[in-house]
Design an enzyme around this catalytic site. Structure first.
Site, short mmCIF file in Angstrom:
data_model
loop_
_atom_site.label_atom_id
_atom_site.label_comp_id
_atom_site.label_asym_id
_atom_site.label_seq_id
_atom_site.Cartn_x
_atom_site.Cartn_y
_atom_site.Cartn_z
N GLU A 37 0.74 -1.19 0.15
CA GLU A 37 -0.09 -0.02 0.10
C GLU A 37 0.76 1.14 -0.07
O GLU A 37 1.84 1.37 0.41
CB GLU A 37 -1.01 -0.10 1.30
CG GLU A 37 -1.87 1.24 1.42
CD GLU A 37 -2.56 1.24 2.88
OE1 GLU A 37 -3.78 1.46 2.70
OE2 GLU A 37 -1.64 0.90 3.59
N HIS A 39 2.34 4.56 0.92
CA HIS A 39 2.74 5.19 2.12
C HIS A 39 3.56 6.52 1.80
O HIS A 39 4.71 6.91 2.68
CB HIS A 39 3.66 4.26 3.00
CG HIS A 39 2.50 3.32 3.88
ND1 HIS A 39 2.06 2.41 3.25
CD2 HIS A 39 2.44 3.30 5.17
CE1 HIS A 39 1.50 1.74 4.23
NE2 HIS A 39 1.59 2.36 5.46
N ASP A 48 3.31 -1.95 5.84
CA ASP A 48 2.51 -2.67 6.74
C ASP A 48 2.84 -4.21 6.63
O ASP A 48 2.69 -4.89 7.78
CB ASP A 48 1.01 -2.78 6.03
CG ASP A 48 0.34 -1.21 6.18
OD1 ASP A 48 0.93 -0.75 6.94
OD2 ASP A 48 -0.46 -1.22 5.71
N HIS A 123 -2.22 -3.78 8.90
CA HIS A 123 -3.07 -2.91 7.81
C HIS A 123 -4.33 -2.68 8.32
O HIS A 123 -5.10 -3.68 8.71
CB HIS A 123 -2.97 -3.83 6.62
CG HIS A 123 -3.70 -2.97 5.49
ND1 HIS A 123 -3.42 -1.73 4.64
CD2 HIS A 123 -4.96 -3.21 4.63
CE1 HIS A 123 -4.25 -1.43 4.00
NE2 HIS A 123 -5.32 -2.33 3.78
N GLU A 125 -7.20 -1.73 7.27
CA GLU A 125 -8.55 -2.03 6.91
C GLU A 125 -8.61 -3.73 6.62
O GLU A 125 -9.61 -4.11 6.63
CB GLU A 125 -8.54 -1.70 5.31
CG GLU A 125 -8.54 -0.33 5.27
CD GLU A 125 -7.56 0.58 5.00
OE1 GLU A 125 -7.42 1.76 4.89
OE2 GLU A 125 -6.51 0.32 5.48
N HIS A 176 -1.37 7.17 9.18
CA HIS A 176 -0.83 6.49 8.04
C HIS A 176 0.20 7.13 7.62
O HIS A 176 0.07 8.48 7.06
CB HIS A 176 -2.13 6.32 7.03
CG HIS A 176 -1.71 5.68 5.77
ND1 HIS A 176 -1.49 4.28 5.48
CD2 HIS A 176 -1.35 6.40 4.46
CE1 HIS A 176 -1.09 4.12 4.39
NE2 HIS A 176 -0.96 5.36 3.52
N GLU A 181 4.45 4.89 12.21
CA GLU A 181 5.04 4.23 11.19
C GLU A 181 6.16 4.78 10.60
O GLU A 181 7.30 3.72 10.45
CB GLU A 181 4.15 3.97 9.98
CG GLU A 181 2.83 3.31 10.49
CD GLU A 181 1.69 3.08 9.15
OE1 GLU A 181 1.33 1.91 8.99
OE2 GLU A 181 1.86 4.15 8.21
#
Length: 279
Positions: A37, A39, A48, A123, A125, A176, A181
């Site tokens: 994904e 970032h 992730d 992750h 979601e 995010h 992170e």
């Protein structure tokens, strides 16, 4: 300098004849579930997956378990949590597809003679689909006799710790490519972190879906919250906090019926002065 990788045995490095004996002896399997994904401009697509895998390796090392290969394709990125699909690089499957995949994968694991399955999600979601797949198996009786701990790594962060370390925390849905992170990646994989780390000062609200969405207002090049203040030192503190909390939860068996009748082998051994392989 990135940390030395923990010495946890890898499930996929076993030979087929070794599987049953090894799984039965170690008792614990740890499966990291991540994503591919976007970032932002400073972090790789693999964030992730890297974080889920590193947490899983440390947890498995602490528990004497086996780690499974990371799952790198995930539920779709949403505008209010992952920035959405307006940015190139994100791979995804539909939610119903992910549930079916996870259900089948979990079912194949549950035929093996381990005691405890630990699922570490990286992750945002993914979480409802992981839980749905496991609950379908529970309803069908496929999980009978097994202990299952499934959690997203941020879910074990204590509120008191979070308040002390991140006084302006925007919420995990908006973290995010932000402070946490970025800090974790600076600690674990600094070679993959770019110098350009833009901030986003207006994180989206949780639980609000917008269509059509103006990604130039809701994100800053795919970043949903500030990155300022990120550091390897902060990443190390967060990494150690998460792994300690997770291992403590798993060892205690908090909320599990089995924990009352099948106490942890290490705890039992400590009382008797003996030694065991697993925690």
């Amino acid at each position: 300098m990135s940390p030395e990788p923990p010495q946890a045995a890898a499930f996929d490095e076993l030979t087929s004849p070794q599987v049953r004996e090894s799984v039965s002896a170690c008792r614990t399997l740890v499966w990291p579930i991540g994503a591919t994904e976007q970032h932002g401009p400073h972090l790789p697509l693999s964030v992730d997956s890297i974080l889920a895998e590193e947490f899983a390796r440390q947890i498995a090392a602490d528990l004497g378990g086996l780690t499974l290969p990371v799952q790198p394709v995930a539920a779709r990125s949403l505008p209010q949590s992952g920035g959405g699909l307006s940015f190139p690089g994100t791979l995804y499957v539909r939610g119903d597809t992910l549930v079916r995949f996870l259900r089948d994968a979990f079912a194949s694991l549950l035929t093996l003679p381990f005691l405890r399955l630990v699922v570490v999600n990286g992750h945002y979601e993914n979480e409802p689909f992981v839980f749905e797949a496991l609950d379908q198996l529970r309803q069908d009786g496929a999980a009978d006799g097994k202990e299952i701990f499934a959690f997203s790594w941020w879910s074990v962060v204590q509120e008191s710790w979070l308040t002390a370390e991140f006084p302006s925390f925007p919420g995990w849905h908006a973290e995010h490519a932000g402070l946490t992170e970025t800090s974790l990646m600076l600690y674990l994989r600094p070679d993959l972190v770019r110098d350009d780390r833009p901030d986003h000062d207006h994180p989206p609200r949780n639980g609000v879906y917008l269509h059509p969405i103006d990604t130039e207002r809701t994100t800053n090049h795919g970043i949903l919250s500030p990155t300022s203040g990120s550091s390897a030192a902060l990443g190390e503190k967060l990494f150690r906090h998460v792994t300690e909390e997770a291992v403590g939860l798993i060892r205690d068996g908090d909320g599990l019926l089995f924990a009352r009748t099948r106490p942890d082998r290490r705890a039992a051994a400590a009382e008797s002065g003996g030694k065991t392989h697993d925690a």
